[in-house]
Write a protein that holds these residues in place. Structure first.
Motif, short mmCIF file in Angstrom:
data_model
loop_
_atom_site.label_atom_id
_atom_site.label_comp_id
_atom_site.label_asym_id
_atom_site.label_seq_id
_atom_site.Cartn_x
_atom_site.Cartn_y
_atom_site.Cartn_z
N GLY A 138 0.79 -1.21 0.00
CA GLY A 138 0.00 0.00 0.00
C GLY A 138 0.82 1.27 0.00
O GLY A 138 0.30 2.35 -0.31
N ASP A 139 2.11 1.19 0.35
CA ASP A 139 2.96 2.38 0.37
C ASP A 139 3.17 2.93 -1.04
O ASP A 139 3.33 2.18 -2.00
N ALA A 140 3.16 4.26 -1.14
CA ALA A 140 3.49 4.92 -2.40
C ALA A 140 5.00 5.09 -2.49
O ALA A 140 5.64 5.53 -1.54
N VAL A 141 5.56 4.70 -3.64
CA VAL A 141 7.01 4.77 -3.83
C VAL A 141 7.33 5.40 -5.18
O VAL A 141 6.49 5.46 -6.07
N MET A 142 8.57 5.86 -5.31
CA MET A 142 9.08 6.37 -6.58
C MET A 142 10.33 5.58 -6.93
O MET A 142 11.13 5.23 -6.05
N THR A 143 10.50 5.29 -8.20
CA THR A 143 11.75 4.66 -8.64
C THR A 143 12.80 5.74 -8.86
O THR A 143 12.49 6.89 -9.15
N LEU A 144 14.05 5.32 -8.70
CA LEU A 144 15.14 6.27 -8.90
C LEU A 144 15.25 6.66 -10.38
O LEU A 144 14.86 5.93 -11.27
N ARG A 145 15.80 7.83 -10.57
CA ARG A 145 16.03 8.33 -11.94
C ARG A 145 17.42 8.92 -11.99
O ARG A 145 17.77 9.73 -11.12
N PRO A 146 18.25 8.53 -12.95
CA PRO A 146 17.99 7.58 -14.04
C PRO A 146 18.04 6.13 -13.55
O PRO A 146 18.42 5.87 -12.41
N TYR A 162 12.17 2.55 -18.75
CA TYR A 162 10.85 3.14 -18.92
C TYR A 162 10.16 3.41 -17.59
O TYR A 162 9.20 4.18 -17.51
N ALA A 163 10.63 2.78 -16.51
CA ALA A 163 10.02 2.97 -15.20
C ALA A 163 10.79 3.93 -14.31
O ALA A 163 10.41 4.17 -13.17
N ALA A 164 11.88 4.49 -14.81
CA ALA A 164 12.70 5.41 -14.00
C ALA A 164 11.90 6.67 -13.65
O ALA A 164 11.27 7.28 -14.51
N GLY A 165 11.92 7.05 -12.39
CA GLY A 165 11.24 8.25 -11.94
C GLY A 165 9.73 8.12 -11.87
O GLY A 165 9.03 9.13 -11.73
N ALA A 166 9.20 6.90 -11.94
CA ALA A 166 7.75 6.69 -11.95
C ALA A 166 7.23 6.46 -10.53
O ALA A 166 7.93 5.96 -9.65
N ARG A 167 5.97 6.81 -10.31
CA ARG A 167 5.31 6.63 -9.02
C ARG A 167 4.45 5.38 -9.07
O ARG A 167 3.70 5.16 -10.02
N GLY A 168 4.58 4.53 -8.06
CA GLY A 168 3.78 3.31 -7.99
C GLY A 168 3.40 3.00 -6.55
O GLY A 168 3.65 3.79 -5.64
N ARG A 169 2.79 1.85 -6.35
CA ARG A 169 2.42 1.44 -4.99
C ARG A 169 2.88 0.01 -4.76
O ARG A 169 2.84 -0.83 -5.67
N VAL A 170 3.32 -0.26 -3.57
CA VAL A 170 3.82 -1.59 -3.22
C VAL A 170 2.65 -2.55 -3.05
O VAL A 170 1.69 -2.26 -2.34
N LEU A 171 2.75 -3.68 -3.73
CA LEU A 171 1.74 -4.73 -3.60
C LEU A 171 2.13 -5.74 -2.54
O LEU A 171 1.30 -6.18 -1.75
N LEU A 219 10.98 -5.06 -7.96
CA LEU A 219 12.06 -4.07 -7.82
C LEU A 219 12.72 -4.16 -6.45
O LEU A 219 12.04 -4.33 -5.44
N TRP A 220 14.04 -4.03 -6.45
CA TRP A 220 14.79 -4.09 -5.20
C TRP A 220 14.66 -2.78 -4.42
O TRP A 220 14.39 -1.72 -4.98
N GLN A 221 14.84 -2.89 -3.11
CA GLN A 221 14.63 -1.75 -2.21
C GLN A 221 15.50 -0.56 -2.60
O GLN A 221 15.06 0.59 -2.52
N SER A 222 16.73 -0.81 -3.01
CA SER A 222 17.63 0.30 -3.36
C SER A 222 17.23 1.01 -4.65
O SER A 222 17.82 2.03 -5.00
N TYR A 223 16.24 0.48 -5.37
CA TYR A 223 15.72 1.15 -6.56
C TYR A 223 14.62 2.16 -6.21
O TYR A 223 14.16 2.89 -7.09
N LEU A 224 14.18 2.16 -4.95
CA LEU A 224 12.97 2.87 -4.57
C LEU A 224 13.22 3.91 -3.49
O LEU A 224 14.16 3.81 -2.70
N CYS A 225 12.34 4.90 -3.46
CA CYS A 225 12.31 5.88 -2.37
C CYS A 225 10.85 6.23 -2.09
O CYS A 225 9.97 5.98 -2.94
N PRO A 226 10.55 6.76 -0.91
CA PRO A 226 9.15 7.11 -0.60
C PRO A 226 8.63 8.17 -1.57
O PRO A 226 9.36 9.08 -1.96
N ALA A 227 7.38 8.05 -1.96
CA ALA A 227 6.78 9.02 -2.88
C ALA A 227 6.21 10.20 -2.09
O ALA A 227 5.76 10.03 -0.97
#
Length: 227
Positions: A138-146, A162-171, A219-227
Protein backbone atom coordinates in the motif's frame (compact mmCIF):
# COMPACT_ATOMS: atom_id res chain seq x y z
CA UNK A 1 20.81 6.93 -22.98
CA UNK A 2 19.48 3.40 -22.52
CA UNK A 3 21.27 0.26 -23.63
CA UNK A 4 20.17 -1.64 -26.69
CA UNK A 5 18.52 -4.45 -24.68
CA UNK A 6 16.32 -2.05 -22.63
CA UNK A 7 13.54 -1.86 -25.22
CA UNK A 8 10.43 -1.21 -23.10
CA UNK A 9 8.47 1.77 -24.43
CA UNK A 10 10.89 2.35 -27.30
CA UNK A 11 9.45 3.18 -30.71
CA UNK A 12 10.49 1.68 -34.03
CA UNK A 13 11.12 -1.94 -33.03
CA UNK A 14 7.86 -3.31 -34.43
CA UNK A 15 4.90 -4.94 -32.68
CA UNK A 16 5.22 -7.48 -29.88
CA UNK A 17 3.84 -10.89 -30.81
CA UNK A 18 2.05 -12.21 -27.67
CA UNK A 19 2.10 -15.75 -29.07
CA UNK A 20 5.92 -15.88 -28.90
CA UNK A 21 7.28 -18.35 -26.37
CA UNK A 22 9.74 -17.21 -23.70
CA UNK A 23 12.30 -19.59 -25.19
CA UNK A 24 12.10 -19.78 -29.00
CA UNK A 25 11.68 -23.27 -30.45
CA UNK A 26 15.05 -24.85 -31.16
CA UNK A 27 14.41 -25.75 -34.78
CA UNK A 28 18.05 -26.16 -35.78
CA UNK A 29 20.73 -28.42 -34.22
CA UNK A 30 23.06 -25.49 -33.47
CA UNK A 31 20.37 -23.88 -31.30
CA UNK A 32 20.12 -26.98 -29.15
CA UNK A 33 23.91 -27.01 -28.89
CA UNK A 34 23.88 -23.35 -27.86
CA UNK A 35 21.54 -24.16 -24.98
CA UNK A 36 23.65 -27.21 -24.07
CA UNK A 37 26.87 -25.18 -24.03
CA UNK A 38 25.24 -22.47 -21.91
CA UNK A 39 24.12 -25.00 -19.29
CA UNK A 40 27.45 -26.83 -19.30
CA UNK A 41 29.51 -23.65 -19.01
CA UNK A 42 27.31 -22.25 -16.25
CA UNK A 43 27.73 -25.47 -14.25
CA UNK A 44 31.46 -24.75 -13.86
CA UNK A 45 30.61 -22.03 -11.34
CA UNK A 46 32.86 -19.51 -13.07
CA UNK A 47 29.98 -17.04 -13.22
CA UNK A 48 26.44 -16.55 -11.97
CA UNK A 49 23.16 -15.79 -13.73
CA UNK A 50 23.48 -12.05 -13.21
CA UNK A 51 26.95 -12.08 -14.75
CA UNK A 52 25.58 -13.95 -17.76
CA UNK A 53 22.83 -11.34 -18.18
CA UNK A 54 25.39 -8.57 -17.90
CA UNK A 55 27.55 -10.24 -20.56
CA UNK A 56 24.65 -10.49 -23.03
CA UNK A 57 23.75 -6.85 -22.47
CA UNK A 58 27.37 -5.87 -23.14
CA UNK A 59 27.39 -7.37 -26.65
CA UNK A 60 28.21 -4.66 -29.19
CA UNK A 61 24.92 -2.87 -30.05
CA UNK A 62 25.34 -3.54 -33.79
CA UNK A 63 25.77 -7.25 -33.10
CA UNK A 64 23.00 -7.34 -30.51
CA UNK A 65 20.54 -5.86 -33.02
CA UNK A 66 21.36 -8.43 -35.72
CA UNK A 67 21.95 -11.54 -33.59
CA UNK A 68 19.19 -14.05 -33.02
CA UNK A 69 18.15 -15.15 -29.52
CA UNK A 70 20.66 -17.98 -29.17
CA UNK A 71 23.41 -16.05 -30.94
CA UNK A 72 23.19 -13.50 -28.11
CA UNK A 73 23.59 -16.36 -25.61
CA UNK A 74 26.69 -17.63 -27.42
CA UNK A 75 28.24 -14.15 -27.68
CA UNK A 76 27.79 -13.48 -23.98
CA UNK A 77 29.15 -16.91 -23.04
CA UNK A 78 32.22 -16.47 -25.26
CA UNK A 79 33.02 -13.16 -23.56
CA UNK A 80 32.63 -14.74 -20.11
CA UNK A 81 34.88 -17.67 -21.00
CA UNK A 82 37.64 -15.23 -21.92
CA UNK A 83 36.91 -12.88 -19.01
CA UNK A 84 37.22 -15.71 -16.47
CA UNK A 85 40.33 -17.18 -18.09
CA UNK A 86 38.66 -20.47 -19.04
CA UNK A 87 39.87 -20.05 -22.62
CA UNK A 88 41.92 -17.47 -24.48
CA UNK A 89 40.78 -15.35 -27.42
CA UNK A 90 43.22 -17.31 -29.56
CA UNK A 91 41.64 -20.61 -28.54
CA UNK A 92 38.19 -19.30 -29.41
CA UNK A 93 39.44 -18.00 -32.76
CA UNK A 94 41.00 -21.37 -33.56
CA UNK A 95 37.59 -23.07 -33.25
CA UNK A 96 39.15 -25.74 -31.06
CA UNK A 97 41.92 -26.73 -33.47
CA UNK A 98 44.87 -28.25 -31.66
CA UNK A 99 43.02 -28.65 -28.36
CA UNK A 100 43.39 -32.05 -26.72
CA UNK A 101 40.32 -33.99 -25.56
CA UNK A 102 40.20 -34.89 -21.88
CA UNK A 103 39.66 -38.55 -21.07
CA UNK A 104 37.82 -37.69 -17.85
CA UNK A 105 35.35 -34.91 -17.16
CA UNK A 106 36.03 -32.33 -14.48
CA UNK A 107 34.17 -33.27 -11.26
CA UNK A 108 32.08 -30.09 -11.66
CA UNK A 109 31.05 -31.00 -15.21
CA UNK A 110 27.33 -31.27 -15.81
CA UNK A 111 26.48 -34.82 -16.85
CA UNK A 112 23.61 -35.45 -19.24
CA UNK A 113 21.66 -37.47 -16.68
CA UNK A 114 21.79 -34.55 -14.21
CA UNK A 115 20.32 -31.96 -16.58
CA UNK A 116 16.58 -32.58 -15.87
CA UNK A 117 17.14 -32.18 -12.15
CA UNK A 118 19.18 -29.02 -12.59
CA UNK A 119 16.51 -27.46 -14.78
CA UNK A 120 13.75 -28.48 -12.37
CA UNK A 121 15.54 -26.93 -9.38
CA UNK A 122 16.30 -23.67 -11.13
CA UNK A 123 18.42 -21.12 -9.30
CA UNK A 124 16.57 -19.71 -6.28
CA UNK A 125 17.74 -16.19 -5.43
CA UNK A 126 16.00 -15.73 -2.06
CA UNK A 127 18.42 -15.23 0.83
CA UNK A 128 18.59 -14.23 4.48
CA UNK A 129 19.52 -10.59 4.88
CA UNK A 130 20.28 -8.09 7.61
CA UNK A 131 18.65 -5.38 5.46
CA UNK A 132 15.15 -4.85 6.81
CA UNK A 133 12.17 -3.89 4.61
CA UNK A 134 11.28 -0.21 4.79
CA UNK A 135 8.12 -0.40 2.66
CA UNK A 136 4.81 -2.17 3.26
CA UNK A 137 1.90 -3.12 0.97
CA UNK A 138 0.00 0.00 0.00
CA UNK A 139 2.96 2.38 0.37
CA UNK A 140 3.49 4.92 -2.40
CA UNK A 141 7.01 4.77 -3.83
CA UNK A 142 9.08 6.37 -6.58
CA UNK A 143 11.75 4.66 -8.64
CA UNK A 144 15.14 6.27 -8.90
CA UNK A 145 16.03 8.33 -11.94
CA UNK A 146 17.99 7.58 -14.04
CA UNK A 147 17.73 3.78 -14.14
CA UNK A 148 21.39 3.15 -13.40
CA UNK A 149 23.62 0.89 -11.36
CA UNK A 150 24.66 2.87 -8.27
CA UNK A 151 27.59 0.54 -7.51
CA UNK A 152 29.29 0.27 -10.91
CA UNK A 153 29.25 3.11 -13.41
CA UNK A 154 27.37 1.86 -16.48
CA UNK A 155 26.80 -1.51 -14.83
CA UNK A 156 23.96 -4.02 -14.91
CA UNK A 157 20.62 -3.17 -13.28
CA UNK A 158 17.14 -4.70 -13.34
CA UNK A 159 15.37 -1.34 -13.11
CA UNK A 160 14.00 -0.76 -16.63
CA UNK A 161 14.54 2.67 -18.12
CA UNK A 162 10.85 3.14 -18.92
CA UNK A 163 10.02 2.97 -15.20
CA UNK A 164 12.70 5.41 -14.00
CA UNK A 165 11.24 8.25 -11.94
CA UNK A 166 7.75 6.69 -11.95
CA UNK A 167 5.31 6.63 -9.02
CA UNK A 168 3.78 3.31 -7.99
CA UNK A 169 2.42 1.44 -4.99
CA UNK A 170 3.82 -1.59 -3.22
CA UNK A 171 1.74 -4.73 -3.60
CA UNK A 172 3.87 -7.12 -1.55
CA UNK A 173 7.37 -7.85 -0.31
CA UNK A 174 8.92 -11.06 -1.65
CA UNK A 175 11.54 -11.22 1.11
CA UNK A 176 15.24 -10.66 0.52
CA UNK A 177 16.81 -11.61 -2.82
CA UNK A 178 20.25 -11.37 -4.43
CA UNK A 179 20.87 -7.83 -5.73
CA UNK A 180 21.76 -8.14 -9.44
CA UNK A 181 23.54 -4.78 -9.51
CA UNK A 182 26.17 -6.23 -7.15
CA UNK A 183 26.16 -9.90 -8.14
CA UNK A 184 26.60 -9.20 -11.86
CA UNK A 185 29.97 -7.59 -11.19
CA UNK A 186 31.42 -10.09 -8.70
CA UNK A 187 30.82 -7.77 -5.72
CA UNK A 188 28.85 -10.33 -3.71
CA UNK A 189 25.18 -11.21 -3.52
CA UNK A 190 24.25 -8.26 -1.23
CA UNK A 191 20.65 -9.51 -0.71
CA UNK A 192 18.00 -6.92 0.06
CA UNK A 193 14.18 -6.75 0.11
CA UNK A 194 12.43 -7.24 -3.23
CA UNK A 195 8.97 -5.76 -3.84
CA UNK A 196 6.17 -6.17 -6.34
CA UNK A 197 5.29 -2.61 -7.33
CA UNK A 198 2.25 -1.65 -9.44
CA UNK A 199 2.39 1.29 -11.85
CA UNK A 200 -0.56 2.78 -13.71
CA UNK A 201 -0.12 2.58 -17.47
CA UNK A 202 -0.68 6.34 -17.61
CA UNK A 203 2.35 6.78 -15.30
CA UNK A 204 4.66 4.92 -17.67
CA UNK A 205 3.42 5.63 -21.19
CA UNK A 206 2.65 8.92 -22.92
CA UNK A 207 -0.50 7.62 -24.67
CA UNK A 208 -1.53 4.23 -23.21
CA UNK A 209 -4.31 2.40 -25.02
CA UNK A 210 -5.86 1.48 -21.66
CA UNK A 211 -4.83 4.14 -19.09
CA UNK A 212 -6.26 2.20 -16.12
CA UNK A 213 -4.17 -0.89 -16.85
CA UNK A 214 -1.30 -1.58 -14.48
CA UNK A 215 2.23 -2.86 -14.95
CA UNK A 216 3.69 -4.81 -12.03
CA UNK A 217 7.48 -4.86 -11.65
CA UNK A 218 9.64 -6.71 -9.12
CA UNK A 219 12.06 -4.07 -7.82
CA UNK A 220 14.79 -4.09 -5.20
CA UNK A 221 14.63 -1.75 -2.21
CA UNK A 222 17.63 0.30 -3.36
CA UNK A 223 15.72 1.15 -6.56
CA UNK A 224 12.97 2.87 -4.57
CA UNK A 225 12.31 5.88 -2.37
CA UNK A 226 9.15 7.11 -0.60
CA UNK A 227 6.78 9.02 -2.88
Amino acid sequence: MTRVHDMGGRFGDGPVDPTDRAYPPRAEPWQTRALTLTLAAGATGLWNIDMSRRAREAVDPKDYARFSYYEKWLAGMADLLVETGAVSREELASAGEGLSQCDELDPKALRAEAVPGVLARGGPADRDSAVMPVFSPGDAVMTLRPAANRLVDGGHTRLPAYAAGARGRVLRCHGAHVLPDSNAHGLGEAPEPLYAVAFAASELWAAPEHPRDEVVLDLWQSYLCPA
